[in-house]
Design a protein around this motif. Structure first.
Motif, PDB file in Angstrom:
ATOM      1  N   LYS A 159      -3.670  16.824  -5.164  1.00  0.00           N
ATOM      2  CA  LYS A 159      -2.722  16.389  -4.374  1.00  0.00           C
ATOM      3  C   LYS A 159      -3.135  15.347  -3.382  1.00  0.00           C
ATOM      4  CE  LYS A 159       1.656  17.944  -2.049  1.00  0.00           C
ATOM      5  NZ  LYS A 159       2.246  19.254  -1.429  1.00  0.00           N
ATOM      6  N   ALA A 160      -4.268  15.578  -2.664  1.00  0.00           N
ATOM      7  CA  ALA A 160      -4.635  14.581  -1.774  1.00  0.00           C
ATOM      8  C   ALA A 160      -5.104  13.177  -2.330  1.00  0.00           C
ATOM      9  CB  ALA A 160      -6.008  15.111  -1.016  1.00  0.00           C
ATOM     10  N   GLU A 161      -5.464  13.230  -3.361  1.00  0.00           N
ATOM     11  CA  GLU A 161      -5.831  12.001  -4.236  1.00  0.00           C
ATOM     12  C   GLU A 161      -4.680  11.325  -4.554  1.00  0.00           C
ATOM     13  OE1 GLU A 161     -10.201  13.262  -6.151  1.00  0.00           O
ATOM     14  OE2 GLU A 161      -8.395  13.689  -7.326  1.00  0.00           O
ATOM     15  N   ARG A 162      -3.838  11.969  -5.051  1.00  0.00           N
ATOM     16  CA  ARG A 162      -2.363  11.409  -5.434  1.00  0.00           C
ATOM     17  C   ARG A 162      -1.767  10.719  -4.418  1.00  0.00           C
ATOM     18  NH1 ARG A 162      -1.362  16.180  -8.636  1.00  0.00           N
ATOM     19  NH2 ARG A 162      -0.104  16.794  -7.176  1.00  0.00           N
ATOM     20  N   SER A 163      -1.804  11.642  -3.324  1.00  0.00           N
ATOM     21  CA  SER A 163      -1.058  10.822  -2.186  1.00  0.00           C
ATOM     22  C   SER A 163      -1.733   9.629  -1.431  1.00  0.00           C
ATOM     23  CB  SER A 163      -1.095  12.060  -1.077  1.00  0.00           C
ATOM     24  OG  SER A 163      -2.075  12.332  -0.580  1.00  0.00           O
ATOM     25  N   LEU A 164      -3.143   9.744  -1.472  1.00  0.00           N
ATOM     26  CA  LEU A 164      -3.963   8.753  -1.004  1.00  0.00           C
ATOM     27  C   LEU A 164      -3.789   7.424  -2.007  1.00  0.00           C
ATOM     28  CD1 LEU A 164      -6.293   7.552   0.652  1.00  0.00           C
ATOM     29  CD2 LEU A 164      -7.910   8.306  -0.963  1.00  0.00           C
ATOM     30  N   ALA A 165      -3.643   7.681  -3.238  1.00  0.00           N
ATOM     31  CA  ALA A 165      -3.205   6.468  -4.019  1.00  0.00           C
ATOM     32  C   ALA A 165      -2.066   5.908  -3.944  1.00  0.00           C
ATOM     33  CB  ALA A 165      -3.648   7.093  -5.672  1.00  0.00           C
ATOM     34  N   GLU A 166      -1.110   6.655  -3.710  1.00  0.00           N
ATOM     35  CA  GLU A 166       0.442   6.470  -3.305  1.00  0.00           C
ATOM     36  C   GLU A 166       0.254   5.329  -2.272  1.00  0.00           C
ATOM     37  OE1 GLU A 166       4.222   5.294  -3.579  1.00  0.00           O
ATOM     38  OE2 GLU A 166       3.140   6.307  -5.155  1.00  0.00           O
ATOM     39  N   ALA A 167      -0.330   5.791  -1.235  1.00  0.00           N
ATOM     40  CA  ALA A 167      -0.223   5.173  -0.002  1.00  0.00           C
ATOM     41  C   ALA A 167      -0.824   3.868   0.025  1.00  0.00           C
ATOM     42  CB  ALA A 167      -0.881   6.083   1.250  1.00  0.00           C
ATOM     43  N   GLU A 168      -1.978   3.865  -0.760  1.00  0.00           N
ATOM     44  CA  GLU A 168      -2.637   2.514  -0.942  1.00  0.00           C
ATOM     45  C   GLU A 168      -1.758   1.353  -1.699  1.00  0.00           C
ATOM     46  OE1 GLU A 168      -6.249   3.571  -3.015  1.00  0.00           O
ATOM     47  OE2 GLU A 168      -7.396   3.859  -1.130  1.00  0.00           O
ATOM     48  N   ARG A 169      -1.110   2.212  -2.868  1.00  0.00           N
ATOM     49  CA  ARG A 169      -0.118   1.370  -3.514  1.00  0.00           C
ATOM     50  C   ARG A 169       0.962   0.684  -2.457  1.00  0.00           C
ATOM     51  NH1 ARG A 169      -1.038   4.928  -7.892  1.00  0.00           N
ATOM     52  NH2 ARG A 169       0.486   6.202  -7.224  1.00  0.00           N
ATOM     53  N   ALA A 170       1.380   1.638  -1.747  1.00  0.00           N
ATOM     54  CA  ALA A 170       2.583   1.304  -0.801  1.00  0.00           C
ATOM     55  C   ALA A 170       2.027   0.262   0.202  1.00  0.00           C
ATOM     56  CB  ALA A 170       3.030   2.613   0.001  1.00  0.00           C
ATOM     57  N   LYS A 171       0.916   0.479   0.799  1.00  0.00           N
ATOM     58  CA  LYS A 171       0.346  -0.693   1.561  1.00  0.00           C
ATOM     59  C   LYS A 171       0.185  -1.880   1.139  1.00  0.00           C
ATOM     60  CE  LYS A 171      -3.633  -1.349   4.758  1.00  0.00           C
ATOM     61  NZ  LYS A 171      -4.938  -1.096   5.251  1.00  0.00           N
ATOM     62  N   SER A 172      -0.397  -1.808  -0.061  1.00  0.00           N
ATOM     63  CA  SER A 172      -0.587  -3.267  -0.833  1.00  0.00           C
ATOM     64  C   SER A 172       0.819  -3.761  -1.289  1.00  0.00           C
ATOM     65  CB  SER A 172      -1.445  -3.083  -2.190  1.00  0.00           C
ATOM     66  OG  SER A 172      -0.958  -2.470  -3.018  1.00  0.00           O
ATOM     67  N   ALA A 173       1.765  -3.218  -1.725  1.00  0.00           N
ATOM     68  CA  ALA A 173       3.033  -3.676  -1.685  1.00  0.00           C
ATOM     69  C   ALA A 173       3.703  -4.525  -0.424  1.00  0.00           C
ATOM     70  CB  ALA A 173       3.939  -2.560  -2.391  1.00  0.00           C
ATOM     71  N   ARG A 174       3.607  -3.601   0.637  1.00  0.00           N
ATOM     72  CA  ARG A 174       4.029  -4.301   1.983  1.00  0.00           C
ATOM     73  C   ARG A 174       3.166  -5.486   2.080  1.00  0.00           C
ATOM     74  NH1 ARG A 174       3.422   1.179   3.572  1.00  0.00           N
ATOM     75  NH2 ARG A 174       1.682   0.510   4.767  1.00  0.00           N
ATOM     76  N   HIS A 175       2.018  -5.537   2.066  1.00  0.00           N
ATOM     77  CA  HIS A 175       1.056  -6.653   2.349  1.00  0.00           C
ATOM     78  C   HIS A 175       1.521  -7.878   1.537  1.00  0.00           C
ATOM     79  CE1 HIS A 175      -2.474  -8.750   3.507  1.00  0.00           C
ATOM     80  NE2 HIS A 175      -2.823  -9.059   2.134  1.00  0.00           N
ATOM     81  N   VAL A 176       1.625  -7.756   0.117  1.00  0.00           N
ATOM     82  CA  VAL A 176       2.298  -8.770  -0.642  1.00  0.00           C
ATOM     83  C   VAL A 176       3.582  -9.191  -0.322  1.00  0.00           C
ATOM     84  CG1 VAL A 176       2.841  -9.334  -2.855  1.00  0.00           C
ATOM     85  CG2 VAL A 176       0.888  -8.025  -2.532  1.00  0.00           C
ATOM     86  N   ASP A 177       4.562  -8.062  -0.048  1.00  0.00           N
ATOM     87  CA  ASP A 177       5.909  -8.623   0.525  1.00  0.00           C
ATOM     88  C   ASP A 177       5.933  -9.208   1.801  1.00  0.00           C
ATOM     89  OD1 ASP A 177       7.115  -7.455  -1.529  1.00  0.00           O
ATOM     90  OD2 ASP A 177       7.667  -5.772  -0.957  1.00  0.00           O
ATOM     91  N   GLY A 178       5.008  -9.119   2.648  1.00  0.00           N
ATOM     92  CA  GLY A 178       4.957  -9.751   3.986  1.00  0.00           C
ATOM     93  C   GLY A 178       4.659 -11.081   3.734  1.00  0.00           C
ATOM     94  N   HIS A 179       3.856 -11.477   2.756  1.00  0.00           N
ATOM     95  CA  HIS A 179       3.223 -12.735   2.433  1.00  0.00           C
ATOM     96  C   HIS A 179       4.043 -13.569   1.417  1.00  0.00           C
ATOM     97  CE1 HIS A 179      -0.253 -10.858   4.424  1.00  0.00           C
ATOM     98  NE2 HIS A 179      -0.472 -12.237   4.741  1.00  0.00           N
ATOM     99  N   ARG A 180       5.367 -12.970   1.186  1.00  0.00           N
ATOM    100  CA  ARG A 180       6.163 -13.705   0.401  1.00  0.00           C
ATOM    101  C   ARG A 180       6.903 -14.889   0.810  1.00  0.00           C
ATOM    102  NH1 ARG A 180       8.044 -11.680  -4.430  1.00  0.00           N
ATOM    103  NH2 ARG A 180       7.317  -9.306  -4.446  1.00  0.00           N
ATOM    104  N   LEU A 181       6.989 -16.085   0.402  1.00  0.00           N
ATOM    105  CA  LEU A 181       7.805 -17.369   0.743  1.00  0.00           C
ATOM    106  C   LEU A 181       9.219 -17.089   0.349  1.00  0.00           C
ATOM    107  CD1 LEU A 181       5.458 -20.080  -0.455  1.00  0.00           C
ATOM    108  CD2 LEU A 181       5.668 -19.072   1.694  1.00  0.00           C
ATOM    109  N   GLY A 182      10.154 -17.572   1.320  1.00  0.00           N
ATOM    110  CA  GLY A 182      11.737 -17.789   1.096  1.00  0.00           C
ATOM    111  C   GLY A 182      12.204 -16.644   1.840  1.00  0.00           C
ATOM    112  N   GLY A 183      11.553 -15.684   2.599  1.00  0.00           N
ATOM    113  CA  GLY A 183      12.245 -14.903   3.458  1.00  0.00           C
ATOM    114  C   GLY A 183      12.994 -13.622   3.018  1.00  0.00           C
ATOM    115  N   GLU A 184      14.484 -13.812   2.809  1.00  0.00           N
ATOM    116  CA  GLU A 184      15.442 -12.617   2.638  1.00  0.00           C
ATOM    117  C   GLU A 184      15.239 -12.048   1.380  1.00  0.00           C
ATOM    118  OE1 GLU A 184      19.298 -13.298   4.241  1.00  0.00           O
ATOM    119  OE2 GLU A 184      18.642 -14.342   5.971  1.00  0.00           O
TER     120      GLU A 184
END
Length: 66
Positions: free
Chosen positions: A34-59
């Motif tokens: 369970k700890a490994e699954r939650s860690l992997a999910e947190a890493e996926r969410a962080k990378s998704a936020r990172h990519v979304d933060g660098h997206r052009l076009g705004g809204e």
């Protein structure tokens, strides 16, 4: 002279080998704690936020399909 084989036994042995192969793949894919699954999910969410933060076009979150 050729060796005589039981086709029924050979067919069952082949099916068992394929089932073992599938089981091994499932153990690799789904055998996380369970700890490994939650860690992997947190890493996926962080990378998704990172990519979304660098997206052009705004809204708009999703780019228009091509």
């Amino acid at each position: 002279m050729a060796e005589i084989i039981n086709l029924r036994r050979a067919r069952k042995q082949k099916a068992r080998a394929e089932a073992d192969k599938t089981a091994e793949q499932n153990r690799i894919s789904f055998g996380l704690s369970k700890a490994e699954r939650s860690l992997a999910e947190a890493e996926r969410a962080k990378s998704a936020r990172h990519v979304d933060g660098h997206r052009l076009g705004g809204e708009d979150k999703d780019p228009e399909p091509a």
